[in-house]
Structure formats: C-alpha cells, structure tokens
Design a protein around this motif. Structure first.
Motif, PDB file in Angstrom:
ATOM      1  N   VAL A  39       8.745 -10.953  -4.657  1.00 35.54           N
ATOM      2  CA  VAL A  39       9.387  -9.759  -4.105  1.00 35.54           C
ATOM      3  C   VAL A  39      10.428 -10.163  -3.058  1.00 35.54           C
ATOM      4  O   VAL A  39      11.519  -9.605  -2.988  1.00 35.54           O
ATOM      5  CB  VAL A  39       8.325  -8.804  -3.520  1.00 35.54           C
ATOM      6  N   PRO A  46      10.929  -5.621  -9.399  1.00 37.78           N
ATOM      7  CA  PRO A  46       9.713  -5.539 -10.218  1.00 37.78           C
ATOM      8  C   PRO A  46       9.892  -4.665 -11.457  1.00 37.78           C
ATOM      9  O   PRO A  46       9.118  -4.761 -12.396  1.00 37.78           O
ATOM     10  CB  PRO A  46       8.693  -4.920  -9.276  1.00 37.78           C
ATOM     11  N   TYR A  47      10.911  -3.828 -11.460  1.00 37.09           N
ATOM     12  CA  TYR A  47      11.147  -2.974 -12.613  1.00 37.09           C
ATOM     13  C   TYR A  47      12.019  -3.666 -13.651  1.00 37.09           C
ATOM     14  O   TYR A  47      12.314  -3.116 -14.695  1.00 37.09           O
ATOM     15  CB  TYR A  47      11.802  -1.663 -12.192  1.00 37.09           C
ATOM     16  N   TRP A  97       6.972   2.625 -14.154  1.00 37.06           N
ATOM     17  CA  TRP A  97       6.498   1.256 -14.210  1.00 37.06           C
ATOM     18  C   TRP A  97       5.260   1.118 -15.051  1.00 37.06           C
ATOM     19  O   TRP A  97       4.923   0.058 -15.546  1.00 37.06           O
ATOM     20  CB  TRP A  97       6.203   0.785 -12.797  1.00 37.06           C
ATOM     21  N   LEU A  98       4.528   2.211 -15.191  1.00 32.33           N
ATOM     22  CA  LEU A  98       3.337   2.151 -16.028  1.00 32.33           C
ATOM     23  C   LEU A  98       3.603   2.852 -17.346  1.00 32.33           C
ATOM     24  O   LEU A  98       2.695   3.217 -18.057  1.00 32.33           O
ATOM     25  CB  LEU A  98       2.162   2.813 -15.305  1.00 32.33           C
ATOM     26  N   LEU A 107       8.240  -4.897   0.045  1.00 29.79           N
ATOM     27  CA  LEU A 107       8.418  -4.045  -1.129  1.00 29.79           C
ATOM     28  C   LEU A 107       9.054  -2.718  -0.730  1.00 29.79           C
ATOM     29  O   LEU A 107       9.987  -2.232  -1.380  1.00 29.79           O
ATOM     30  CB  LEU A 107       7.049  -3.804  -1.764  1.00 29.79           C
ATOM     31  N   VAL A 110      -3.978   3.534 -19.241  1.00 32.82           N
ATOM     32  CA  VAL A 110      -3.318   3.127 -18.004  1.00 32.82           C
ATOM     33  C   VAL A 110      -2.006   3.862 -17.823  1.00 32.82           C
ATOM     34  O   VAL A 110      -1.411   3.838 -16.760  1.00 32.82           O
ATOM     35  CB  VAL A 110      -3.039   1.619 -17.979  1.00 32.82           C
ATOM     36  N   THR A 111      -1.546   4.537 -18.871  1.00 28.79           N
ATOM     37  CA  THR A 111      -0.321   5.309 -18.744  1.00 28.79           C
ATOM     38  C   THR A 111      -0.594   6.695 -18.206  1.00 28.79           C
ATOM     39  O   THR A 111       0.325   7.477 -18.004  1.00 28.79           O
ATOM     40  CB  THR A 111       0.364   5.426 -20.109  1.00 28.79           C
ATOM     41  N   LEU A 158      -2.806  -4.143  -4.652  1.00 26.02           N
ATOM     42  CA  LEU A 158      -3.075  -5.582  -4.518  1.00 26.02           C
ATOM     43  C   LEU A 158      -2.871  -5.991  -3.063  1.00 26.02           C
ATOM     44  O   LEU A 158      -3.641  -6.765  -2.498  1.00 26.02           O
ATOM     45  CB  LEU A 158      -2.120  -6.392  -5.389  1.00 26.02           C
ATOM     46  N   ILE A 207       3.234 -13.084  -5.657  1.00 24.14           N
ATOM     47  CA  ILE A 207       3.918 -11.797  -5.791  1.00 24.14           C
ATOM     48  C   ILE A 207       4.783 -11.543  -4.564  1.00 24.14           C
ATOM     49  O   ILE A 207       5.931 -11.090  -4.669  1.00 24.14           O
ATOM     50  CB  ILE A 207       2.896 -10.661  -6.006  1.00 24.14           C
ATOM     51  N   ILE A 231       0.328  -4.960 -17.202  1.00 21.78           N
ATOM     52  CA  ILE A 231      -0.659  -4.935 -16.114  1.00 21.78           C
ATOM     53  C   ILE A 231      -2.087  -4.994 -16.655  1.00 21.78           C
ATOM     54  O   ILE A 231      -2.817  -5.924 -16.353  1.00 21.78           O
ATOM     55  CB  ILE A 231      -0.479  -3.697 -15.205  1.00 21.78           C
ATOM     56  N   GLY A 272      -2.068   8.339 -13.680  1.00 20.11           N
ATOM     57  CA  GLY A 272      -1.040   7.392 -14.085  1.00 20.11           C
ATOM     58  C   GLY A 272      -0.841   6.263 -13.099  1.00 20.11           C
ATOM     59  O   GLY A 272       0.135   5.524 -13.204  1.00 20.11           O
ATOM     60  N   LEU A 304      -0.263 -11.371 -14.314  1.00 25.83           N
ATOM     61  CA  LEU A 304      -1.261 -11.463 -13.248  1.00 25.83           C
ATOM     62  C   LEU A 304      -2.248 -12.592 -13.486  1.00 25.83           C
ATOM     63  O   LEU A 304      -3.075 -12.888 -12.633  1.00 25.83           O
ATOM     64  CB  LEU A 304      -2.021 -10.138 -13.141  1.00 25.83           C
ATOM     65  N   PHE A 327       8.829 -10.530 -13.957  1.00 21.34           N
ATOM     66  CA  PHE A 327       9.469  -9.369 -13.317  1.00 21.34           C
ATOM     67  C   PHE A 327      10.824  -9.111 -13.968  1.00 21.34           C
ATOM     68  O   PHE A 327      11.217  -7.974 -14.196  1.00 21.34           O
ATOM     69  CB  PHE A 327       9.704  -9.636 -11.823  1.00 21.34           C
ATOM     70  N   ILE A 351       4.889  -8.317 -15.869  1.00 20.06           N
ATOM     71  CA  ILE A 351       4.230  -9.038 -14.780  1.00 20.06           C
ATOM     72  C   ILE A 351       3.139  -9.887 -15.418  1.00 20.06           C
ATOM     73  O   ILE A 351       2.573  -9.507 -16.441  1.00 20.06           O
ATOM     74  CB  ILE A 351       3.634  -8.078 -13.723  1.00 20.06           C
ATOM     75  N   LEU A 399       0.190  -0.723  -8.405  1.00 21.54           N
ATOM     76  CA  LEU A 399      -0.525  -1.991  -8.593  1.00 21.54           C
ATOM     77  C   LEU A 399      -0.233  -2.935  -7.440  1.00 21.54           C
ATOM     78  O   LEU A 399      -1.137  -3.500  -6.832  1.00 21.54           O
ATOM     79  CB  LEU A 399      -0.127  -2.668  -9.903  1.00 21.54           C
ATOM     80  N   ILE A 400       1.054  -3.107  -7.128  1.00 19.27           N
ATOM     81  CA  ILE A 400       1.398  -4.082  -6.096  1.00 19.27           C
ATOM     82  C   ILE A 400       0.913  -3.595  -4.736  1.00 19.27           C
ATOM     83  O   ILE A 400       0.419  -4.378  -3.925  1.00 19.27           O
ATOM     84  CB  ILE A 400       2.913  -4.360  -6.093  1.00 19.27           C
ATOM     85  N   ILE A 448      -2.888   3.070 -10.538  1.00 18.87           N
ATOM     86  CA  ILE A 448      -3.989   2.118 -10.642  1.00 18.87           C
ATOM     87  C   ILE A 448      -4.385   1.769  -9.217  1.00 18.87           C
ATOM     88  O   ILE A 448      -3.543   1.781  -8.317  1.00 18.87           O
ATOM     89  CB  ILE A 448      -3.576   0.882 -11.455  1.00 18.87           C
ATOM     90  N   LEU A 472       5.932   3.551  -3.990  1.00 19.83           N
ATOM     91  CA  LEU A 472       5.885   2.145  -4.376  1.00 19.83           C
ATOM     92  C   LEU A 472       4.964   1.998  -5.587  1.00 19.83           C
ATOM     93  O   LEU A 472       4.081   2.825  -5.787  1.00 19.83           O
ATOM     94  CB  LEU A 472       5.343   1.309  -3.214  1.00 19.83           C
ATOM     95  N   PRO A 473       5.186   0.962  -6.402  1.00 28.21           N
ATOM     96  CA  PRO A 473       4.309   0.766  -7.558  1.00 28.21           C
ATOM     97  C   PRO A 473       2.862   0.553  -7.126  1.00 28.21           C
ATOM     98  O   PRO A 473       2.583  -0.279  -6.265  1.00 28.21           O
ATOM     99  CB  PRO A 473       4.865  -0.478  -8.246  1.00 28.21           C
TER     100      PRO A 473
END
Lengths: 333, 354
Positions: free
Chosen positions: B257, B263-264, B332-333, B313, A267-268, A125, B253, B127, A61, B67, B60, B65, A121-122, A63, A118-119
């Motif tokens: 932030v 971000p949520y 978030w996903l 973050l 992606v879930t 990145l 980003i 995403i 779940g 990208l 956000f 988001i 993706l971010i 990325i 933390l998420p």
C-alpha cells in the motif's frame, strides 16, 4: 430459483454431515457416544457465535477477519476488569460487559469501513493485528487461571446430564445459548426490515439505496453486531476453558469464515442463511473433533479447514459456470 | 503514463520519507543508527519482506490479492529443509542443496499455479480463494512437520549471511527480482496486459486479452517470488517452520500500500517497492530502538503496523478520490470484475471461451 439453490445447499450439507457421521461411526464406534456428540456441541459454541457475526457482515458484501482478535480482546479485558473491581455477581453481567467491549471493537471496524469507505478485508486485517497487538502490549500477556467465581461456576453449569456407562454425558448451557442466538438471528434476518435490508444492501447497493434503505447504517449495524457476537464468543471461550488466555482463539477467524462460506453465504454479498452457517459450523467442528478418532493427527485440522473453504467457494462457482454455459445467460451471482 | 504509474510527486514523497526517517533516527541514535553495520542488518531483513510485498504489489496490479504468500514461503522453506536433510546422505551436500533449492522454488510455482487456476477458472474474487489456500498450505505444512521446526544442513550460508562488495546477498536477490519485474511490468506486452486487466477486466476481454492467462501467470509469479522469500528466510536461519513470519502478511500488505499500488488494480510503480520497504524497515528499527527493552515491544509493533496500514490506506484513498476515482470498496468484492454491478450484464465476447 434462488430459493431452490439455497435450500439445496442446506440439504447437501445435511447429507454430507450424515454421511461423514456414518463414516466416522464405522471407523470408530465411539463417535456416536453421547459424550463425543455433546463435546462437538460444546466446541461449536465459540466458532458458532463468531460465524454468526461473520455471516451478517458477509451478507452485506463485506468481510470481517478481525473477529478472533475482537473475541479474545473483549474476553480478556472484561475478565481483567471484573477481576480488578472484585465483581462477583452473575455471569450474565460479565458476558454483557464482554459484548459491550466487542461492540466497541466492531464500532471501530464499522467506522473505518462505512465512513472512510475502505476495503473491508484490508481494514479488518489491519484491526486484527491492531486489536491483538494492543491487547498484548498494553493490557497484558498473562494467562489468568483464577477467574472470577461466576465464570468458573458457569463452566460447570450443565443444562442436563444423561448417565452413561462411563462418564455421564453433560449438555452444557452454552450450547443452548448458541441455539437461542441462532434462532433469534434467523428470525431477525427473515422477518424484520433490518434483516431484509441486510440482504438488499449485499445484493445490490444501488437498488437498496433507491428503495430507501440507509445503506451505511445497515452496514454499520452488521459490523457492530459482529463485534458483539465475537465478544460473547470470547467470553464463552474463556469460561469453557476456565482461563483467560490472551493467546487463544488466534486463527479461528479462518474456521468461522470457512463455516459461513460453506454454509452458502456468498462473499459477494446478498446470500447466506443462519441454518446453512450452523450446518457449516457443525461440519467443521465435527471433522476437527473427530480426526483423532480415525487416527489422523490434529495437525491436519487446518488443511481440512482450507479444503472446506475452497469447496464452499468452488462448488457454487462451478455450478454457476455450468448454468451460464448451458443457457448462455449470465446469472446474477 | 501518469494514470498508470501514479503521480511523480508520490515517488518523490516516498523517497523523501526514506531520507527523513534516516535523518531523524540518526539524530535520535547517533552512535548506533547511521552505521554500516546497522544499514547492512536492515538490508538483510528487508529482503524477504520486500519480496513478499512484491507478491502483493503484482497481484494488486491485476486487481487481485494473494493472501497465501507467507504460507507459500513457509511451505517452500520446509520443502527445502526436508529435501536437503533427506538427500544429504546419498547426494552429498552440494547435490542435496541444489535439489533442495529446486524443490523450494517448485513448491512456490505449483502453489502459485493452484492459486491462479482457482482464481481464473472459478472467477470468484481472490480473497476467499487465497484465504482458502492460505489455510490449506499452512495445514499441509503443519501436518507434514507436525508443527515442529525443521532444520537444514547449513549449506545455504552464501545466500543467507554473506555479502558481495559489502551488499548482503539477500538484498542483491531482492534488488535483482525487483529490477526484472519493474522492467517486465513497464516494457513488455505481458506487463501492459497486467495493467490493462487491473484497470478493467471487462475492457480487457473486449480487447481480446486472454485475461485468464494473465491471471495465472501473475499468481505463478507471486508464488515463485514467495518461495524465493521463503528460501532467503530459510538460508538466514537454516530453519523452517509454519509459525515463522506470522506478522509478515500484514507487513507485506502495508509495504504494498505504501508503494502506491492501487488495491483495486491498474495503477502503481513496482520499482517504488524498494523505497516503501526501506521506510518500513526504518520504522521497524526505530520502534525496536525506542522500545527495545520493553517486553511488549513486538506486540506494540504489531499495533503500530495495523494502525499504519489503515492510515496509509485511508490517505491513499483520499488522494485517489480527489483525483476523480469513484470506485468504491463494494466493487472490490464484486463477482470477479472490478466494475461491480455492471458485470451482471452479458459478458464480453471471448469471456466464455473456456
């Protein structure tokens, strides 16, 4: 139900692949030459290994878009280190070192995502730029052409060669390595407790926790293993290109992600198979390697990657919408 | 109101950061830093990154988001460059410039519309979708330009390098757009709905909000603003290429932030993007001053941005967790709904209207 959908995705991909191959063959008969086919196999290795790592993270779940930076970082650092100490043993040791370094990079991601929550993706990145920037700023920017002997040797080691009219077609060892890793991972995902708990965590974290799965640990292993596989991918890339170039592999995280998502991973989380991923990789590398044959400039390659990624996300979503509409029931993803 | 905007202290702290950075850097480089020329050049550079950060802030805010912004900005700039050079003959400089600007903005709006439609109809998290359109838009731009840099006809100078009462035009454009959007998010019905969708998509559906429409509009806004950023980048150099601004996504980003937008979704103050981008730009200039002569400076800056992004973050998450926010990264996903696992239950009325 879920199994049927999953297997149909792999069937669909296989059919698509065969159809595509047929189109390419009609347009350019040399597509079917052993040289071209083995070439596709060779160019699948790097993306394939990265995709397998990405798959593990996606199943839980999360990325991980930092795999490309991890790959190039561990390859370059390992090569520089081996060069410094003048090591000239087997390639396996070099690959192992790269895997270890990749694992360390993965560890950073794992800690940030699981401990700090933390998420992903971010975070990835962030680590993508962090790893790459750190590599180029503090390790070096030179393209190393004169590699340790065992890497050059590895690039020449073919499993077998088949004589053809022109250049003999060679099946490279690295393809076998990819296949072995894929089979091993498929078995682990299917038959080990660790593998099953990856799916459990990705599908429903709460339920998995109540079943006694250590959610954090499972997620941790996924990120670390993704790093290890990326390290291996980086070493393969270095050896196959016969040069350690800190500017390569950039952007291939997109292709890896497209391959995994195309292969049916959600992606879930909670879904995705090794077979599907490998078919996705094959599809993307086949298209990438064969565009030139049918007269499309390689500049369009990334557009196809994007299209594949959107298709991979879109098709199951549309299918789910349709099921919801016809039954009035919301299917769990 | 505070729940929506984030705490006042945060705004004050951010303003403090800007002042402190300015003072510290002025002390470290007294002859070069606190000069009109330096401040002006920072203002020029702030505009495109600020606009791109605004795109991230807006998306956000609704819990999504975007990208693809840098790809959209580059595609728009390329569209402007190609139309202008193509039409410079038949339409003359002014006409070609006008059509070029329109083409540029149109590309942004269309790209935003595509993102919005995909996100709202597929109901998949943005995403993977915007990563897909990022690759798609970049790929199309690469294909059309064959990866080369395209030049304009030098007709956008007033947008790129001129000043009005001492203020660079790009910065004025940025300020204007931030002002308008700050007003929109705070005082209009659409703005209220953006916050509502970001706070909980499900509750918004129960409240009969047309969530899809809010999403599509927000992504169109994001695409439009990205194309304005692309226009400013193009105006400044009179050149456009797919490879421009490769580090802008991470910077955008980071600024978003820093702005304090959650971000949520559902929390943040758009106006603060000005302070956030000002502090980011000062750090950038600081890094340049400190490492200017070193060949690895740009890469060290990348390293620093990655580090900063994660640090900020982490800090934000810590603060919001202290404030009782229990949402985890997993949600978030989640399947297009910030509420994660609960969304497996039958959806709210109106959600299956399409």
């Amino acid at each position: 139900m879920i199994r049927r959908v999953r297997s149909s995705r792999e069937l669909l991909l296989a059919i698509l692949l065969v159809g595509l191959a047929a189109c390419f063959t009609v347009a350019a008969p040399e597509f079917l030459s052993l040289n071209h086919l083995f070439g596709i196999g060779r160019s699948s290795v790097v993306i394939g290994l990265m995709s397998l790592g990405m798959l593990l993270v996606l199943i839980t779940g999360g990325i991980d878009v930092s795999v490309s930076a991890t790959a190039v970082g561990s390859m370059y650092i390992a090569t520089v280190a081996l060069d410094k100490i003048g090591y000239d043993g087997t390639f396996a040791v070099g690959a192992l070192v790269a895997c270890l370094i990749g694992g360390l990079f993965g560890l950073v991601n794992a800690i940030l995502v699981t401990a700090l929550k933390l998420p992903s993706l971010i975070v990835t990145l962030g680590t993508l730029t962090l790893f790459r920037g750190g590599l180029l700023a503090f390790v070096g920017t030179d393209r190393i052409r004169d590699l340790p002997a065992q890497m050059t040797e590895f690039s020449r080691s073919q499993l077998f060669t088949i004589p053809t009219d022109g250049r003999p077609a060679a099946f490279h060892v690295s393809v076998l390595i990819l296949i072995l890793v894929a089979v091993g991972l498929a078995c682990a995902l299917r038959w080990t407790i660790w593998g099953r708990s990856l799916y459990a965590v990705g599908d429903n974290e709460e339920a998995a926790a109540r079943l006694g799965v250590t959610v954090t640990r499972v997620r941790f292993t996924a990120f670390v293993l993704a790093g290890v596989l990326a390290g291996l991918a980086g070493m393969m890339s270095g050896a196959l290109n016969r040069a350690a170039d800190p500017f390569t592999i950039v952007g291939t995280e997109m292709e890896a992600l497209a391959a995994v998502v195309l292969g049916g991973a959600a992606v879930t989380g909670g879904r995705g198979t090794v077979l599907g991923t490998m078919l996705g990789v094959l599809l993307i590398t086949t298209v990438g390697a064969s565009l030139v044959l049918i007269g499309i400039p390689t500049d369009w390659r990334q557009a196809f990657v994007g299209l594949f990624l959107l298709l991979g996300v879109g098709i199951p979503a549309i299918r789910q919408r349709r099921i919801e509409r016809s039954t009035g029931v919301v299917v769990a993803n | 109101m505070e729940a929506r905007l984030g705490s006042k202290q945060y705004a004050v702290a951010l303003a403090g950061l800007v002042v402190v950075l300015f003072v510290v850097l002025s002390v470290l480089a007294p002859s070069t830093y606190p000069t009109v020329g330096n401040v002006r050049s920072m203002a020029y550079q702030m505009a495109p990154i600020g606009l791109l950060a605004l795109c991230i802030c807006l998306t956000f805010l609704i819990g999504g988001i975007d990208l693809s912004i840098v790809a959209v900005a580059n595609a728009s700039a390329i569209a402007a460059a190609l139309t202008m050079t193509e039409l410079a003959g038949p339409l003359g400089t002014t006409g070609a410039t006008l059509v070029g600007v329109l083409a540029c903005l149109a590309v942004g709006i269309v790209a935003g519309f595509i993102n919005g439609m995909l996100v709202s109809t597929l109901r998949v998290h943005p995403i993977p979708i915007t990563l897909g359109t990022l690759a798609l838009f970049t790929g199309i731009s690469t294909g059309i330009t064959e990866g080369s840099t395209k030049f304009g006809i030098g007709s956008l100078e007033f947008l790129g390098v001129q000043t009005v009462v001492g203020v660079p035009v790009p910065f004025l454009v940025f300020g204007l757009i931030v002002g308008v959007l700050s007003f929109v998010t705070l005082y209009t019905r659409f703005g209220f709905r953006m916050y509502a969708v970001g706070a909980s998509e499900k509750v918004s559906r129960f409240a009969r909000t047309d969530v899809e429409r809010v999403q599509v509009r927000t992504y169109i806004l994001s695409g439009f603003i990205a194309s304005v950023a692309g226009l400013l980048m193009f105006a400044g150099t009179d050149a456009a290429s797919v490879s421009f601004g490769s580090s802008y996504l991470i910077l955008a980003i980071l600024v978003a932030v820093l702005t304090g937008v959650d971000p949520y979704g559902g929390r943040g103050r758009i106006l603060l993007v000005v302070l956030a981008v000002a502090s980011m730009q000062q750090m950038q200039t600081g890094i340049n001053l400190a490492l200017g002569r070193w060949s690895g400076a740009t890469f060290a800056a990348e390293f620093a941005w990655g580090l900063l992004l994660i640090a900020v973050l982490g800090l934000n998450r810590k603060l919001s967790r202290q404030a009782g926010d229990r949402r985890t990264w997993r949600s978030w996903l989640g399947p297009g709904d910030v509420d994660g696992p609960e969304s497996r239950e039958p959806t709210a009325p109106g959600s299956r209207r399409r």
